[in-house]
Motif scaffolding. Structure first.
Motif, PDB file in Angstrom:
ATOM      1  N   LEU A   1       0.841  -1.198   0.000  1.00  0.00           N
ATOM      2  CA  LEU A   1       0.000   0.000   0.000  1.00  0.00           C
ATOM      3  C   LEU A   1       0.879   1.251   0.000  1.00  0.00           C
ATOM      4  O   LEU A   1       2.075   1.189  -0.258  1.00  0.00           O
ATOM      5  CB  LEU A   1      -0.933  -0.024   1.215  1.00  0.00           C
ATOM      6  N   LYS A   2       0.264   2.407   0.265  1.00  0.00           N
ATOM      7  CA  LYS A   2       0.992   3.667   0.187  1.00  0.00           C
ATOM      8  C   LYS A   2       2.147   3.722   1.181  1.00  0.00           C
ATOM      9  O   LYS A   2       3.200   4.291   0.887  1.00  0.00           O
ATOM     10  CB  LYS A   2       0.034   4.828   0.439  1.00  0.00           C
ATOM     11  N   THR A   3       1.954   3.121   2.366  1.00  0.00           N
ATOM     12  CA  THR A   3       3.030   3.132   3.352  1.00  0.00           C
ATOM     13  C   THR A   3       4.268   2.434   2.808  1.00  0.00           C
ATOM     14  O   THR A   3       5.391   2.930   2.940  1.00  0.00           O
ATOM     15  CB  THR A   3       2.553   2.445   4.644  1.00  0.00           C
ATOM     16  N   GLY A   4       4.067   1.271   2.170  1.00  0.00           N
ATOM     17  CA  GLY A   4       5.198   0.556   1.589  1.00  0.00           C
ATOM     18  C   GLY A   4       5.844   1.319   0.450  1.00  0.00           C
ATOM     19  O   GLY A   4       7.072   1.317   0.296  1.00  0.00           O
ATOM     20  N   LYS A   5       5.027   1.976  -0.388  1.00  0.00           N
ATOM     21  CA  LYS A   5       5.578   2.765  -1.497  1.00  0.00           C
ATOM     22  C   LYS A   5       6.393   3.950  -0.968  1.00  0.00           C
ATOM     23  O   LYS A   5       7.455   4.272  -1.507  1.00  0.00           O
ATOM     24  CB  LYS A   5       4.439   3.245  -2.391  1.00  0.00           C
ATOM     25  N   LEU A   6       5.873   4.611   0.083  1.00  0.00           N
ATOM     26  CA  LEU A   6       6.607   5.726   0.676  1.00  0.00           C
ATOM     27  C   LEU A   6       7.922   5.240   1.277  1.00  0.00           C
ATOM     28  O   LEU A   6       8.967   5.886   1.123  1.00  0.00           O
ATOM     29  CB  LEU A   6       5.739   6.402   1.733  1.00  0.00           C
ATOM     30  N   LEU A   7       7.890   4.098   1.947  1.00  0.00           N
ATOM     31  CA  LEU A   7       9.101   3.536   2.538  1.00  0.00           C
ATOM     32  C   LEU A   7      10.144   3.251   1.464  1.00  0.00           C
ATOM     33  O   LEU A   7      11.332   3.578   1.620  1.00  0.00           O
ATOM     34  CB  LEU A   7       8.746   2.251   3.301  1.00  0.00           C
ATOM     35  N   GLU A   8       9.715   2.653   0.371  1.00  0.00           N
ATOM     36  CA  GLU A   8      10.641   2.343  -0.719  1.00  0.00           C
ATOM     37  C   GLU A   8      11.233   3.619  -1.318  1.00  0.00           C
ATOM     38  O   GLU A   8      12.436   3.691  -1.608  1.00  0.00           O
ATOM     39  CB  GLU A   8       9.906   1.536  -1.799  1.00  0.00           C
ATOM     40  N   ALA A   9      10.384   4.637  -1.525  1.00  0.00           N
ATOM     41  CA  ALA A   9      10.876   5.888  -2.092  1.00  0.00           C
ATOM     42  C   ALA A   9      11.874   6.568  -1.161  1.00  0.00           C
ATOM     43  O   ALA A   9      12.897   7.104  -1.605  1.00  0.00           O
ATOM     44  CB  ALA A   9       9.702   6.818  -2.381  1.00  0.00           C
ATOM     45  N   LEU A  10      11.602   6.548   0.143  1.00  0.00           N
ATOM     46  CA  LEU A  10      12.519   7.174   1.091  1.00  0.00           C
ATOM     47  C   LEU A  10      13.848   6.437   1.162  1.00  0.00           C
ATOM     48  O   LEU A  10      14.907   7.051   1.310  1.00  0.00           O
ATOM     49  CB  LEU A  10      11.874   7.230   2.479  1.00  0.00           C
ATOM     50  N   GLN A  11      13.802   5.116   1.055  1.00  0.00           N
ATOM     51  CA  GLN A  11      15.045   4.344   1.073  1.00  0.00           C
ATOM     52  C   GLN A  11      15.934   4.704  -0.111  1.00  0.00           C
ATOM     53  O   GLN A  11      17.156   4.773   0.009  1.00  0.00           O
ATOM     54  CB  GLN A  11      14.729   2.852   1.078  1.00  0.00           C
ATOM     55  N   LEU A  12      15.313   4.941  -1.276  1.00  0.00           N
ATOM     56  CA  LEU A  12      16.089   5.351  -2.449  1.00  0.00           C
ATOM     57  C   LEU A  12      16.618   6.773  -2.288  1.00  0.00           C
ATOM     58  O   LEU A  12      17.739   7.082  -2.691  1.00  0.00           O
ATOM     59  CB  LEU A  12      15.225   5.252  -3.713  1.00  0.00           C
ATOM     60  N   GLN A  13      15.805   7.654  -1.688  1.00  0.00           N
ATOM     61  CA  GLN A  13      16.196   9.047  -1.532  1.00  0.00           C
ATOM     62  C   GLN A  13      17.310   9.226  -0.505  1.00  0.00           C
ATOM     63  O   GLN A  13      18.169  10.092  -0.649  1.00  0.00           O
ATOM     64  CB  GLN A  13      14.994   9.891  -1.105  1.00  0.00           C
TER      65      GLN A  13
END
Length: 767
Positions: free
Chosen positions: A716-728
């Protein structure tokens, strides 16, 4: 029998062609006197066997349209007037013609129409022959790729003396096939390797003569399209069989001439046979129907009984007529009663008053309808008395039919009844419009609520408004107003909250009423806010006391304007973060409006652990919180359990900050803080999520804990946000480290304005 149930056509195409060429005996057009068929004609009256062909019907329609004057008050041009006058002269001449002359005239028009209109719907049952001559001057280039077998490739390589033996070349072929980027193909059990053969450049002239046969099918709807695909696939399959047979014959040297791939003659004969059989079945059905009607058509025998018997029949007819009229009025009264019930349930007093006006007008019209019924009943009873007094049995007998006719006329022509029906119809129409508006309103509210709830998938697992802690906090706030006093230390928005180091302890940032008042005024005066406030209030009734409901600003223009307003209070850099994911930015960093009903709600953390910037627009509220790490428990499950069982005294002793919110005041809640929000009345406001480099690490840690606590959040959105932050937040490069070092060496004020953020930098605000 319908045309769809027609059996297969006879195998003999000659018999089918002969039967279709001759129309049914005696079936001819009444206009042109030429033979016609049932499917190509229309009946002229009750006798289905008296028909006009479709061409003559089209001629009559054309003549009628030409004579018709423009509708309403539209002006008539000179060209239209000339055409109409010419058509009127033609019609006047046609009336004076003899039957033979009329037939000749219609025949002439048919021939003219056939010359002009030949675009009838066609299927694969028709063929088109063509001869086409072409002259071309052309130039072009083509890149040529060839897929070679192992033997071909090895032979070419050995001829170039790249390999000494076939075994070496074969080994090289296999290695070449396995290289990254090589193109291969599997055919007939062999692996083929693609090689570039160069570019073919061709130019020249061409003069050709081509002849052939085509079949076409007109497609006007989905059913025609599906039929075309099925039949075309069947024809293609048959053509493949024939081509394969020709290929085999060519290899054996026995091919004399290619097989025909289109069977146009057979298709035409088959269609004619089907049309002939359908026509015959329709003809038999029509003749049987006409015969049956002729046999059943007999003059009814009228038997006049005595005066006493006929008067009893008329009296019974009058009673049934009056009962029918009363039943019709009763049905309308039932509709009026239903409308009155619906009017009483309308949402506003204004609508109910308007519905009551319809009800009053209907009640005024009803006595007139009943009086009209009594008048008609008295008229019938008078005719009955006159017949009995004159002892005229025939008159009374005829009056029975007359009463039935008058009853039918009254039902359709009575002016009081028509007025009563029209008023009820208008009333019902008014109610339908009210319902439609209510549905639109509910639909918009549901959509907005769905959008709001979808932006916070964790609402049911991280926020509660019916805990013991909530009830006790609300009671304490009502008894002790001193709880509304602000206390705590508040830092600069960017420097000490959004971009603070991950190990630093942070608290909320408070914007005073003077800082945010202009933004508050612009938001409350916006029509979009007023609209959302209405339906959000309706949704809050379904959720319950103390619940918090937030909805994104979905209208692009309003969202852009609200983002600009927030930039004035905070800064552009604080309003966006995840550059690598535009969808997340649109879903999580969009301005929102929120409302909280009277009550209290506790949240384990903010939505998605993002910094929550809130501006109070209407009402008052009390916020108090504590960093999530200080809440007892080793993980989110334990911390959630502690909040479930905590009392207000325990939470009050644990909290590190509190803020009293009034209209015009703003606060930014850190994303990794557990907080409580209590209201003594409905509270309205606006909010937006903010995020920068320093706080992004805190958000990542909380999101990671959420995914560990509930694995379903990964998709869900929480997982997508987590993935994006890990890349950033990956390890910075040397250039980035140098830039951060130089920024740290700058004076505090200058550093505040140039602090790098994942969105963009800007000036902050100090509480």
């Amino acid at each position: 029998m319908s045309p769809k149930s027609v059996p297969a056509a006879k195998s003999s195409s000659d018999e089918a062609t002969a039967s279709a060429a001759q129309p049914e005996a005696g079936l001819s057009c009444q206009k042109c006197a030429q033979p016609t068929t049932l499917k190509d004609s229309l009946p002229t009256g009750r006798n289905a066997l008296r028909r006009n062909c479709l061409e003559c019907v089209s001629t009559d329609k054309w003549l009628t349209r030409a004579i018709k004057k423009p509708a309403g008050d539209k002006p008539e041009s000179e060209e239209q007037k000339e055409r109409r006058t010419s058509a009127e002269n033609v019609k006047a001449t046609l009336v004076k013609m003899s039957p033979a002359e009329k037939a000749k005239w219609y025949t002439q028009k048919k021939e003219e129409r056939r010359q002009q209109e030949r675009g009838t719907k066609r299927t694969f049952s028709t063929g088109v022959g063509f001869v086409q001559e072409e002259e071309k001057t052309s130039w072009g280039e083509k890149e040529q790729d060839q897929f070679e077998t192992c033997e071909m490739w090895c032979a070419r390589q050995m001829s170039l003396k790249r390999y000494q033996s076939y075994e070496e070349a074969e080994t090289a072929f296999k290695a070449e096939c396995k290289k990254v980027g090589s193109r291969t193909m599997q055919k007939r059990g062999e692996t083929l390797l693609c090689s570039f053969q160069g570019v073919l450049v061709a130019s020249g002239k061409e003069h050709s003569l081509t002849s052939g046969v085509r079949q076409r099918a007109d497609i006007v709807d989905e059913a025609d399209l599906q039929d075309f695909k099925d039949e075309a696939a069947s024809k293609k399959t048959k053509a493949q069989w024939r081509l394969e047979s020709d290929k085999q014959a060519f290899l054996e040297g026995t091919l004399e001439a290619p097989a025909s791939l289109l069977n146009v003659a057979q298709d035409i004969a088959k269609q004619r046979a089907i049309d002939a059989e359908v026509e015959q079945q329709w003809m038999e059905t029509m003749e049987a129907t006409a015969t049956k009607k002729r046999e059943e058509k007999k003059e009814p025998t009228v038997t006049i009984k005595s005066v006493g018997v006929e008067s009893m029949g008329l009296e019974a007819t009058i009673q049934r007529g009056v009962q029918s009229m009363n039943d019709g009025v009763a049905r309308q009264k039932a509709l009026a009663a239903q409308a009155a019930e619906e009017t009483s349930h309308l949402g506003t007093e204004l609508l109910r008053a308007e519905g009551s006006e319809f009800q009053a007008r209907c009640e005024d019209l009803l006595p007139k309808v009943l009086a009209d019924i009594e008048e008609k009943k008295a008229e019938w009873e008078t005719s009955l008395k006159n017949g009995v007094a004159q002892k005229d049995a025939a008159f009374i007998h005829n009056q029975i039919a007359e009463v039935a006719k008058q009853l039918k006329d009254w039902m359709s022509q009575s002016q009081p009844l028509k007025d009563y029906k029209d008023e009820i119809k208008s009333w019902k129409g008014f109610l339908v419009k009210c319902k439609q508006q209510e549905k639109k309103k509910d639909k918009a509210a549901t959509k907005a609520n769905s959008s709001a709830m979808s932006s916070n998938k964790l609402a049911s697992g991280s926020s509660w408004h019916n805990l013991t802690l909530c009830k006790q906090a609300l009671d304490a706030l009502q008894v002790t107003p001193a709880l509304e006093k602000d206390y705590g230390v508040f830092w600069n928005l960017e420097k000490d909250l959004l971009d603070a180091k991950a190990e630093a302890e942070v608290g909320p940032v408070v914007f005073s009423e003077g800082q945010a008042q202009s933004l508050c005024d612009e938001m409350t005066n916006n029509e979009y806010y007023k609209f959302q406030k209405v339906w959000v209030s309706e949704q809050m009734k379904k959720v319950g006391s103390g619940a918090f409901l937030s909805a994104q600003v979905t209208k692009a223009a309003v969202s852009k304007k609200m983002t600009g307003l927030w930039s004035k209070l905070a800064n552009a850099g604080a309003l966006s973060h995840v550059k690598t994911s535009e969808n997340l930015a649109k879903e999580m960093f969009v301005p929102q409006f929120f409302q909280q009903a009277k009550g209290c709600q506790v949240s384990l953390h903010t939505d998605f652990a993002l910094p929550d910037c809130r501006l109070q627009l209407e009402g008052k509220s009390f916020l108090a919180g504590v960093p999530l790490d200080k809440v007892p428990g080793k993980d989110l499950h334990d911390k959630r359990g502690w909040l479930m069982n905590a009392t207000w005294e325990q939470f009050s002793a644990l909290k590190t900050w509190s803020v009293s919110m009034v209209p015009g005041k703003g606060v930014v809640i850190p994303g990794d803080h557990c907080f409580l929000c209590a209201t003594l009345d409905d509270s309205h406001g606006g909010r937006v999520h903010m995020l920068m480099d320093g706080h992004a690490q805190r958000t990542l840690e909380v999101c990671h804990k959420q995914v560990q606590d509930n694995a379903a959040l990964q998709g869900l959105k929480t997982g997508k946000l987590l993935e994006a932050l890990q890349l950033q937040l990956k390890a910075p490069t040397d250039a980035e480290n140098l830039a951060l070092t130089e920024a740290a060496a700058q004076p505090p004020l200058k550093r505040l304005k140039s602090t790098p953020a994942l969105g963009s930098a800007g000036s902050g605000s100090t509480a």
